[in-house]
Design a protein around this motif. Structure first.
Motif, PDB file in Angstrom:
ATOM      1  N   LEU A   1       2.980   4.300  10.826  1.00 51.83           N
ATOM      2  CA  LEU A   1       3.937   5.144  10.124  1.00 51.83           C
ATOM      3  C   LEU A   1       3.398   6.561  10.057  1.00 51.83           C
ATOM      4  CD1 LEU A   1       5.003   2.821   7.167  1.00 51.83           C
ATOM      5  CD2 LEU A   1       6.253   3.279   9.285  1.00 51.83           C
TER       6      LEU A   1
ATOM      7  N   THR B   1       9.955   6.464   6.251  1.00 46.48           N
ATOM      8  CA  THR B   1      10.355   5.114   6.639  1.00 46.48           C
ATOM      9  C   THR B   1      11.874   4.970   6.633  1.00 46.48           C
ATOM     10  OG1 THR B   1       8.329   4.332   5.567  1.00 46.48           O
ATOM     11  CG2 THR B   1       9.917   2.672   6.235  1.00 46.48           C
TER      12      THR B   1
ATOM     13  N   LYS C   1      12.185  -2.008   4.989  1.00 46.22           N
ATOM     14  CA  LYS C   1      11.328  -0.928   4.500  1.00 46.22           C
ATOM     15  C   LYS C   1      10.098  -1.482   3.804  1.00 46.22           C
ATOM     16  CE  LYS C   1      11.295   3.168   1.517  1.00 46.22           C
ATOM     17  NZ  LYS C   1      12.106   4.048   0.625  1.00 46.22           N
TER      18      LYS C   1
ATOM     19  N   GLU D   1       6.265  -0.811   5.125  1.00 47.24           N
ATOM     20  CA  GLU D   1       5.342  -0.013   4.311  1.00 47.24           C
ATOM     21  C   GLU D   1       4.165  -0.829   3.789  1.00 47.24           C
ATOM     22  OE1 GLU D   1       7.662   2.041   1.351  1.00 47.24           O
ATOM     23  OE2 GLU D   1       8.235   3.599   2.810  1.00 47.24           O
ATOM     24  N   HIS D   2       4.268  -2.156   3.859  1.00 41.30           N
ATOM     25  CA  HIS D   2       3.149  -2.997   3.425  1.00 41.30           C
ATOM     26  C   HIS D   2       2.376  -3.612   4.588  1.00 41.30           C
ATOM     27  CE1 HIS D   2       5.260  -2.742  -0.455  1.00 41.30           C
ATOM     28  NE2 HIS D   2       4.088  -3.018  -0.982  1.00 41.30           N
TER      29      HIS D   2
ATOM     30  N   VAL E   1      -0.273   3.826   7.615  1.00 37.23           N
ATOM     31  CA  VAL E   1      -0.024   5.250   7.843  1.00 37.23           C
ATOM     32  C   VAL E   1      -1.216   5.838   8.592  1.00 37.23           C
ATOM     33  CG1 VAL E   1       0.226   7.483   6.688  1.00 37.23           C
ATOM     34  CG2 VAL E   1       1.417   5.465   5.798  1.00 37.23           C
TER      35      VAL E   1
END
Length: 361
Positions: free
Chosen positions: A166, A170, A262, A266-267, A271
């Motif tokens: 990422l 997102t 999402k 994100e988990h 990043v």
């Protein structure tokens, strides 16, 4: 000093604040609901902060008092409301949205702009800079055939099955993977499915894939209508990425439950700031009776800016919106209403103090 309201103090917002504040020519008021985010920019030169709820019209109107321009580094979902407040306040409006419906809403508001007030959405990388390059390359052709726009923000050191990290919003990424894509095919403006149109290519010895994604084509779809046979925008990824995303979005039907997608991303997808932005534009057509191709290819790597590491997508996104704001402040853009990215001259863009970050590497 040009007085700016910058809404959103996240990763991209901070980068914008730093570029504008350090330039010495902008009085930047940064608005956000997050006190911690505001604290991270409070000590920057020529920057002040205030708590602003972008979902509240009255809050926006109050924050815009005395400002000349407003820049949104917020989610696309709140941008129509920010644009409505900008219209009422008489300030010029800029955003980074890739969302097609949001851009249409901003364009409708722009019809009532005052003299000196412009509305310019899609000011990032794609949509944004990619349209400036694409339109520039079309000049000089007697007849256009195809315009291909390709962009990818990729991890420089990919790992995992997705071969992806990422690097930006997102929500925006999921929009690109799920929403319809505007193209011109055989001279007709149509919408096609995201994640389709898969193609493979190599650049500098690295194998990539590209596929349809939503929003990146910007208003070029309208500007070149009736002038080109084929026009499309595709996102670049390392090979194998598209099939895995298609499994999530289509087979598991997470396009219908985007909040779950999402949360998963994100988990599970880390990043990174160690990225590289690939920009590739190819135009074919006829010049002086010959079928001809012209191409622009460039890479923008993560780098140290103001003594801290910035990702390539931070650099390109922040530089894009700062450049068009700078050109507006200097009187180098149309003076009223809706302004398209392709109305910006590429050479003027690249000569700008912020636009120089896009110089080919």
């Amino acid at each position: 000093m040009h007085r700016v309201l910058l809404l959103g103090a996240g990763k991209i917002g901070r980068a914008i604040a730093k570029l504008l504040g350090h330039s010495g020519d902008y009085d930047v008021l940064v608005g956000d609901v997050d006190d911690r985010a505001l604290a991270r920019v409070a000590e920057l030169p020529n920057v002040t902060t205030r708590k602003v709820d972008v979902a509240t019209h009255e809050d926006l109107l109050t924050a815009m008092q005395g400002r000349q321009s407003v820049l949104s580094a917020c989610s696309f979902a709140v941008n129509p409301g920010i644009a409505r407040a900008a219209l009422a306040s008489g300030v010029s409006y800029f955003d980074l949205t890739e969302d097609v419906a949001t851009t249409r809403a901003v364009a409708a508001l722009a019809k009532d702009a005052r003299a000196g007030q412009i509305f310019m959405p899609q000011c990032g990388l794609a949509p944004g800079f990619i349209s400036i390059v694409g339109h520039h390359l079309t000049k000089g052709f007697d007849k256009l055939d195809e315009v291909k726009l390709r962009v990818g923000a990729l991890s420089q050191f990919p790992t995992g099955e997705l071969k992806y990290n990422l690097t930006w919003s997102t929500d925006g990424l999921i929009n690109e993977y799920c929403n319809p894509c505007e193209v011109i095919h055989e001279g007709r403006r149509i919408e096609v499915l995201a994640l389709e149109g898969l193609e493979h290519f190599s650049l500098d010895g690295v194998n990539y894939e590209a596929f349809n994604t939503s929003g990146g084509i910007g208003s070029l779809w309208e500007t070149l209508n009736g002038k080109v046979r084929n026009l499309d925008y595709k996102t670049i990824r390392y090979q194998g990425h598209r099939d895995l995303v298609a499994f999530l979005v289509n087979e598991l039907r997470l396009s219908e439950r985007r909040h779950i997608l999402k949360d998963i991303m994100e988990h599970a997808v880390p990043v990174t700031v160690q990225d590289v932005v690939l920009i590739f534009v190819s135009v074919t057509g006829w010049k002086d009776g010959m079928f001809t191709q012209v191409t622009d290819a460039r890479k923008v790597y993560h780098a140290e800016v103001f003594g801290e590491p910035w990702s390539g997508i931070q650099i390109t996104t922040a530089a894009g919106i700062c450049t068009v704001l700078d050109l507006h402040a200097q009187g180098k853009l149309p003076g009223r209403g809706f302004v398209r990215q392709e109305q910006v001259d590429l050479e003027v863009f690249l000569a700008n103090r912020f636009g120089k970050h896009y110089k080919a590497t």
